[in-house]
Design a protein around this motif. Structure first.
Motif, mmCIF file in Angstrom:
data_model
loop_
_atom_site.group_PDB
_atom_site.id
_atom_site.type_symbol
_atom_site.label_atom_id
_atom_site.label_comp_id
_atom_site.label_asym_id
_atom_site.label_seq_id
_atom_site.Cartn_x
_atom_site.Cartn_y
_atom_site.Cartn_z
ATOM 1 N N LYS A 1 -0.199 5.248 -13.074
ATOM 2 C CA LYS A 1 -1.085 4.613 -14.054
ATOM 3 C C LYS A 1 -0.297 4.128 -15.257
ATOM 4 C CE LYS A 1 -5.327 5.415 -16.705
ATOM 5 N NZ LYS A 1 -6.420 6.385 -16.992
ATOM 6 N N GLU A 2 0.594 4.958 -15.762
ATOM 7 C CA GLU A 2 1.435 4.544 -16.898
ATOM 8 C C GLU A 2 2.275 3.332 -16.535
ATOM 9 O OE1 GLU A 2 3.737 7.425 -19.106
ATOM 10 O OE2 GLU A 2 2.431 9.031 -18.411
ATOM 11 N N LEU A 3 2.813 3.334 -15.311
ATOM 12 C CA LEU A 3 3.666 2.231 -14.880
ATOM 13 C C LEU A 3 2.883 0.919 -14.840
ATOM 14 C CD1 LEU A 3 6.659 2.051 -13.914
ATOM 15 C CD2 LEU A 3 5.758 2.047 -11.576
ATOM 16 N N MET A 4 1.674 0.970 -14.316
ATOM 17 C CA MET A 4 0.853 -0.241 -14.214
ATOM 18 C C MET A 4 0.405 -0.739 -15.572
ATOM 19 S SD MET A 4 -1.619 0.490 -10.961
ATOM 20 C CE MET A 4 -1.055 1.528 -9.614
ATOM 21 N N GLN A 5 0.185 0.189 -16.489
ATOM 22 C CA GLN A 5 -0.298 -0.196 -17.820
ATOM 23 C C GLN A 5 0.811 -0.674 -18.733
ATOM 24 O OE1 GLN A 5 -2.441 3.332 -19.055
ATOM 25 N NE2 GLN A 5 -4.331 2.641 -18.065
ATOM 26 N N GLY A 6 2.077 -0.433 -18.338
ATOM 27 C CA GLY A 6 3.209 -0.921 -19.109
ATOM 28 C C GLY A 6 3.549 -0.068 -20.306
ATOM 29 N N LEU B 1 3.920 8.508 -3.220
ATOM 30 C CA LEU B 1 2.747 7.862 -3.804
ATOM 31 C C LEU B 1 2.965 6.361 -3.674
ATOM 32 C CD1 LEU B 1 0.139 8.847 -5.358
ATOM 33 C CD2 LEU B 1 1.244 7.858 -7.379
ATOM 34 N N CYS B 2 2.053 5.668 -3.003
ATOM 35 C CA CYS B 2 2.287 4.268 -2.625
ATOM 36 C C CYS B 2 1.166 3.354 -3.089
ATOM 37 C CB CYS B 2 2.413 4.167 -1.107
ATOM 38 S SG CYS B 2 3.584 5.311 -0.371
ATOM 39 N N TRP B 3 1.549 2.128 -3.435
ATOM 40 C CA TRP B 3 0.558 1.108 -3.794
ATOM 41 C C TRP B 3 1.205 -0.266 -3.734
ATOM 42 C CZ3 TRP B 3 3.174 4.145 -7.213
ATOM 43 C CH2 TRP B 3 3.800 3.539 -8.306
ATOM 44 N N GLN B 4 0.347 -1.288 -3.750
ATOM 45 C CA GLN B 4 0.794 -2.674 -3.801
ATOM 46 C C GLN B 4 0.180 -3.338 -5.022
ATOM 47 O OE1 GLN B 4 0.573 -4.950 -0.073
ATOM 48 N NE2 GLN B 4 0.096 -3.033 0.984
ATOM 49 N N LYS B 5 0.983 -4.125 -5.721
ATOM 50 C CA LYS B 5 0.489 -4.800 -6.921
ATOM 51 C C LYS B 5 1.291 -6.076 -7.131
ATOM 52 C CE LYS B 5 -0.197 -4.032 -11.926
ATOM 53 N NZ LYS B 5 0.908 -4.849 -12.488
ATOM 54 N N GLY C 1 2.034 -8.523 -5.271
ATOM 55 C CA GLY C 1 2.980 -8.897 -4.224
ATOM 56 C C GLY C 1 4.163 -7.967 -4.070
ATOM 57 N N ILE C 2 4.147 -6.820 -4.748
ATOM 58 C CA ILE C 2 5.255 -5.862 -4.665
ATOM 59 C C ILE C 2 4.723 -4.534 -4.142
ATOM 60 C CG2 ILE C 2 7.065 -4.648 -5.947
ATOM 61 C CD1 ILE C 2 7.469 -7.665 -5.816
ATOM 62 N N ARG C 3 5.454 -3.936 -3.215
ATOM 63 C CA ARG C 3 5.133 -2.599 -2.720
ATOM 64 C C ARG C 3 5.916 -1.575 -3.531
ATOM 65 N NH1 ARG C 3 3.038 -1.629 2.515
ATOM 66 N NH2 ARG C 3 2.445 -3.542 3.628
ATOM 67 N N TYR C 4 5.226 -0.565 -4.015
ATOM 68 C CA TYR C 4 5.850 0.498 -4.797
ATOM 69 C C TYR C 4 5.668 1.840 -4.094
ATOM 70 C CZ TYR C 4 5.631 -2.752 -8.808
ATOM 71 O OH TYR C 4 5.769 -3.821 -9.657
ATOM 72 N N HIS D 1 9.850 -3.211 -3.424
ATOM 73 C CA HIS D 1 10.350 -4.370 -2.679
ATOM 74 C C HIS D 1 9.184 -5.322 -2.438
ATOM 75 C CE1 HIS D 1 8.530 -3.372 1.248
ATOM 76 N NE2 HIS D 1 8.843 -2.125 0.987
ATOM 77 N N PRO D 2 9.466 -6.577 -2.156
ATOM 78 C CA PRO D 2 8.386 -7.539 -1.933
ATOM 79 C C PRO D 2 7.533 -7.138 -0.736
ATOM 80 C CG PRO D 2 10.467 -8.669 -2.286
ATOM 81 C CD PRO D 2 10.797 -7.219 -2.115
ATOM 82 N N ASP D 3 6.244 -7.454 -0.818
ATOM 83 C CA ASP D 3 5.334 -7.250 0.308
ATOM 84 C C ASP D 3 5.539 -8.411 1.267
ATOM 85 O OD1 ASP D 3 3.307 -6.375 1.946
ATOM 86 O OD2 ASP D 3 1.728 -7.344 0.767
ATOM 87 N N ILE D 4 6.152 -8.163 2.412
ATOM 88 C CA ILE D 4 6.472 -9.237 3.353
ATOM 89 C C ILE D 4 5.657 -9.069 4.625
ATOM 90 C CG2 ILE D 4 8.777 -9.648 2.428
ATOM 91 C CD1 ILE D 4 9.921 -7.936 4.589
ATOM 92 N N GLU D 5 5.387 -10.181 5.297
ATOM 93 C CA GLU D 5 4.463 -10.178 6.419
ATOM 94 C C GLU D 5 4.993 -9.411 7.621
ATOM 95 O OE1 GLU D 5 3.714 -14.104 7.800
ATOM 96 O OE2 GLU D 5 5.827 -14.589 8.133
ATOM 97 N N GLU D 6 6.296 -9.201 7.699
ATOM 98 C CA GLU D 6 6.864 -8.507 8.855
ATOM 99 C C GLU D 6 6.634 -6.995 8.820
ATOM 100 O OE1 GLU D 6 9.005 -12.345 8.340
ATOM 101 O OE2 GLU D 6 8.502 -10.681 7.013
#
Length: 241
Positions: free
Chosen positions: A236-241, A208-212, A214-217, A138-143
């Motif tokens: 890692k596979e997901l980020m590398q496509g 397992l969590c990360w932000q990339k 502007g999206i939180r995964y 989901h989007p990384d939102i300020e709230e």
């Protein structure tokens, strides 16, 4: 109940369910069929701005906008969600796309008025052994911001910080009386008592969590059926496509 009931239940939720705001994250009194949704809340907390200015007290799931069991529909999924995300049809370890969902998450104030709404994507993956891993985005939102849920491991992947959380849940019947030891146990960060199950059951849930971009995964593994390294490798596979 089977150990993977949490993940199976998540795939079947269509009605509105209430997820506690993180101001009181250690006590959950929720119907059994929505416990898996509650398991996600330790990963986020309401910011001071959202709590004080917007008066957000509760996170609530809303309408399901789209579902598909075809990976070829992921463009439609992202169109419905309103954002682009990293996604794969199959990972090298055999986990393959099973189904995708687009759902609303709404923030309600103390009078149940909607003051925040965003869309979240859930993608289920399953391997040949029937083990399921869920990917949420989901989007990384300020709230919303990261919670204080304990971080067990971290890694840097392509300049992105990826954190592994391991939470411990004790599901108990609605009328269950906690022992003094259980009351002390739930005060330990990462330990949660959830009311509403048919019987007492202990379950570990890994995230397992990360932000990339502007999206939180987050990957979710109920029952910790795979190793942390498996999830790090999938990220890692997901980020590398």
């Amino acid at each position: 109940m089977k150990q993977d009931f949490l993940l199976n239940t998540m795939a079947d939720i269509d009605d509105t369910y209430i997820r506690e705001a993180a101001q009181a994250p250690r006590k959950r009194k929720l119907p059994w069929k929505i416990l898996v949704a509650a398991a996600l809340i330790p990963l986020l907390t309401i910011t001071a701005y959202a709590a004080d200015v917007l008066n957000i007290r509760t996170l609530v799931s809303g309408m399901t906008h789209y579902t598909s069991s075809q990976f070829s529909d992921m463009d439609k999924v992202m169109d419905k969600a309103g954002f682009e995300m990293d996604v794969k049809e199959r990972f090298n370890n055999g986990f393959a796309f099973e189904k995708a969902y687009v759902e609303d998450t709404r923030g309600l104030d103390e009078n149940d008025r909607e003051v925040l709404k965003y869309r979240e994507v859930q993608v289920n993956y399953r391997n040949a052994d029937g083990v399921r891993i869920c990917l949420f985005a989901h989007p990384d939102i300020e709230e919303l911001t990261d919670s204080e849920s304990p971080v067990a491991q971290t890694a840097q992947i392509g300049g992105v910080t990826v954190s592994y959380h391991l939470d411990h849940y004790k599901f108990v019947p609605p009328d269950y009386q906690l022992s003094e030891a259980e009351k002390q146990w739930q005060e330990i960060p990462g330990n949660y008592i959830s009311y509403g199950s048919e019987a007492v059951k202990d379950t570990d849930v890994a995230f397992l969590c990360w932000q990339k971009d502007g999206i939180r995964y987050s990957f979710m593994d109920s029952g910790t059926k795979v190793t942390p390294q498996t999830l790090f490798t999938m990220a890692k596979e997901l980020m590398q496509g």
